[in-house]
Design an enzyme around this catalytic site. Structure first.
Site, mmCIF file in Angstrom:
data_model
loop_
_atom_site.group_PDB
_atom_site.id
_atom_site.type_symbol
_atom_site.label_atom_id
_atom_site.label_comp_id
_atom_site.label_asym_id
_atom_site.label_seq_id
_atom_site.Cartn_x
_atom_site.Cartn_y
_atom_site.Cartn_z
ATOM 1 N N CYS A 80 0.781 -1.241 0.000
ATOM 2 C CA CYS A 80 0.000 0.000 0.000
ATOM 3 C C CYS A 80 0.813 1.292 0.000
ATOM 4 C CB CYS A 80 -0.945 -0.005 1.200
ATOM 5 S SG CYS A 80 -2.150 -1.341 1.163
ATOM 6 N N HIS A 130 -2.847 6.638 3.871
ATOM 7 C CA HIS A 130 -1.764 5.696 4.200
ATOM 8 C C HIS A 130 -0.384 6.222 3.793
ATOM 9 C CE1 HIS A 130 -1.157 1.106 5.059
ATOM 10 N NE2 HIS A 130 -0.638 1.904 5.983
#
Length: 472
Positions: A80, A130
């Site tokens: 991610c 993120h």
């Protein structure tokens, strides 16, 4: 200076300034809008247009018939935060420093949002970020938002039915119901508000179909029965049972998101801006889901590294299906999209502008995307078989080395499910690809050191598994 001469000079200067303002206004008015939609962990193979016999994606399939399919889009560091760091900066992870999850993105250059802002775009970001590295549930102040003004964001959550987020202040809010649907509705409101005051650039980041797989709305889960699914040939018998269960839930998430894509496209049509909007549908990385007996991401196999990348820009490319063979890696996205928006790429960008290659069906033979796992962590620790690696994915081959030497070599044309490792049987091919890999590493300034060296260099603190703890 005589009064007449002064007035002539002043008027001339004023005229030049006025002309510049007008030119900027014309350029701004002619620039396309951007809607960049990306899911978390949606692999390239999981769509009807891509040949998956199980998943129901009618809206995405229809969309694929109107746009450019970059069939060799690669998430070169398939996890991610590293992908997102490269998306937002146009840089390689060893430059921006995000080579693992839950570490902060610093100021390593002009970001995607800042470049768009500087060209007169209104900028918005909705969903999963993120990139902040200050805890997955904490407020992200404006100075760490990388040039995005409109903000409906949480650092990271996978509780899709009780999903929190922040807007402009530290008040914690909760998305209504399944978060991807609520976030899509928010995105549609943003588009409606700004449709007549363009250009705007909106990034919409969904959490699904990332696990937990079983949490899509019931109407979508009811569409899939594990025992009826057709598995990929590279799913070994011992993985079949859990792979079927995971895939049923994964596909349910995909179909829910497919409806979201359809709703977004409808909104663009209703607002009359579809013609002048670049719409991208993609993902941050894939998911093994039982292939090779493996799960999740970080691995160098195609189910992990290949992602969908569909781009529609009707004013420039029309509304018909095209296939692009270029190897599009994560740092290439920012300069390519900026070029389509007639915005210069900042000098800090390391990726390639592939805008002119989008209409070419075939790629150059030595075109390659660099693959990397800089340090194993999280769901792929050393205890779980994780290892550092570097590799290249070309239009035909995958070649990967670990710290001990050559590891994997596949002819993806003859062996699309990567079931025959040619490392020992094809030494000449391996040597040629090894030379190509060395070239890509040199270009990226990558010495291929053990992961601990990079962790020490950047000063990250990890637990005993090599993972950065993400709770406050």
């Amino acid at each position: 200076m005589k009064r007449r001469t002064f007035l002539q000079t002043a008027i001339g200067g004023l005229s030049a300034a006025t002309a510049a303002v007008r030119a900027n206004a014309v350029a701004k008015a002619s620039r396309p809008n951007l809607v960049y939609v990306f899911a978390d962990q949606w692999r390239a193979q999981a769509a009807g247009y891509a040949g998956d016999p199980n998943v129901k994606t009618p809206h995405v399939d229809r969309f694929a018939g109107e746009c450019i399919n970059v069939r060799n889009a690669i998430s070169g560091w398939p996890v991610c935060s590293p992908y997102r760091g490269s998306l937002i900066t146009g840089q390689y992870p060893l430059t921006h420093g995000i080579f693992m999850n839950d570490v902060p993105l610093g100021d390593t250059g002009v970001s995607f949002g800042e470049a768009l802002q500087g060209a007169g775009y209104a900028t918005g970001y909705i969903g999963k970020w993120h990139l902040d590295g200050h805890g997955r549930s904490n407020f992200i102040p404006r100075e760490r938002r990388q040039g995005f003004d409109f903000w409906r964001v949480l650092e990271c959550t996978h509780d899709y039915n009780h999903s929190e987020y922040f807007a402009d202040d530290e008040t914690k809010r909760v998305w209504d119901g399944y978060d991807a649907i609520a976030q899509t509705s928010e995105a549609e409101g943003y588009i409606r508000d700004r449709a007549k005051n363009g250009p705007f650039a909106l990034f919409l980041s969904w959490g699904p179909p990332h696990n937990p797989y079983e949490t899509a709305p019931e109407q979508y889960r009811a569409m899939y029965s594990p025992e009826k699914l057709v598995l990929r040939p590279n799913v070994p018998r011992e993985a079949e049972q859990w792979a079927r269960k995971d895939l049923a839930g994964y596909y349910a998430h995909c179909t829910a998101l497919d409806d979201c894509v359809g709703s977004l496209l409808k909104t663009l049509d209703e607002c009359g801006v579809a013609e002048d909007t670049i719409f991208v549908f993609t993902s941050d990385h894939g998911d093994m889901l039982g292939s090779q007996g493996e799960m999740r991401k970080q691995r160098p196999w195609d189910e992990s590294i290949r992602v969908p990348f569909l781009l529609r820009y009707p004013r420039k490319f029309g509304l018909r299906a095209r296939s692009c063979g270029a190897m599009l890696n994560s740092p290439d996205i920012m300069p390519t999209i900026l070029s389509l928006c007639d915005v210069p790429a900042p000098s800090s960008v390391e990726g390639r502008d592939l805008s002119r290659a989008l209409t070419r069906r075939r790629a150059e033979e030595d075109d390659a995307a660099l693959l990397a796992c800089y340090t194993p962590f999280g769901e792929w620790t050393r205890e779980k078989g994780g290892r550092e690696y570097r590799g290249v994915r070309t239009p035909r081959y995958t070649y990967v080395r670990d710290l001990n030497g050559p590891w994997l070599l596949y002819d993806n044309e003859k062996d699309p499910y990567q079931q025959r490792n040619l490392c020992e049987s094809e030494p000449e091919l391996r040597a040629r690809l090894d030379t190509l890999l060395a070239k890509k590493l040199k270009e990226a300034g990558d010495e291929f050191l053990p992961g601990d060296a990079y962790i020490a260099k950047w000063g990250y603190r990890t637990d005993k598994t090599g993972t950065v703890p993400y709770k406050p």
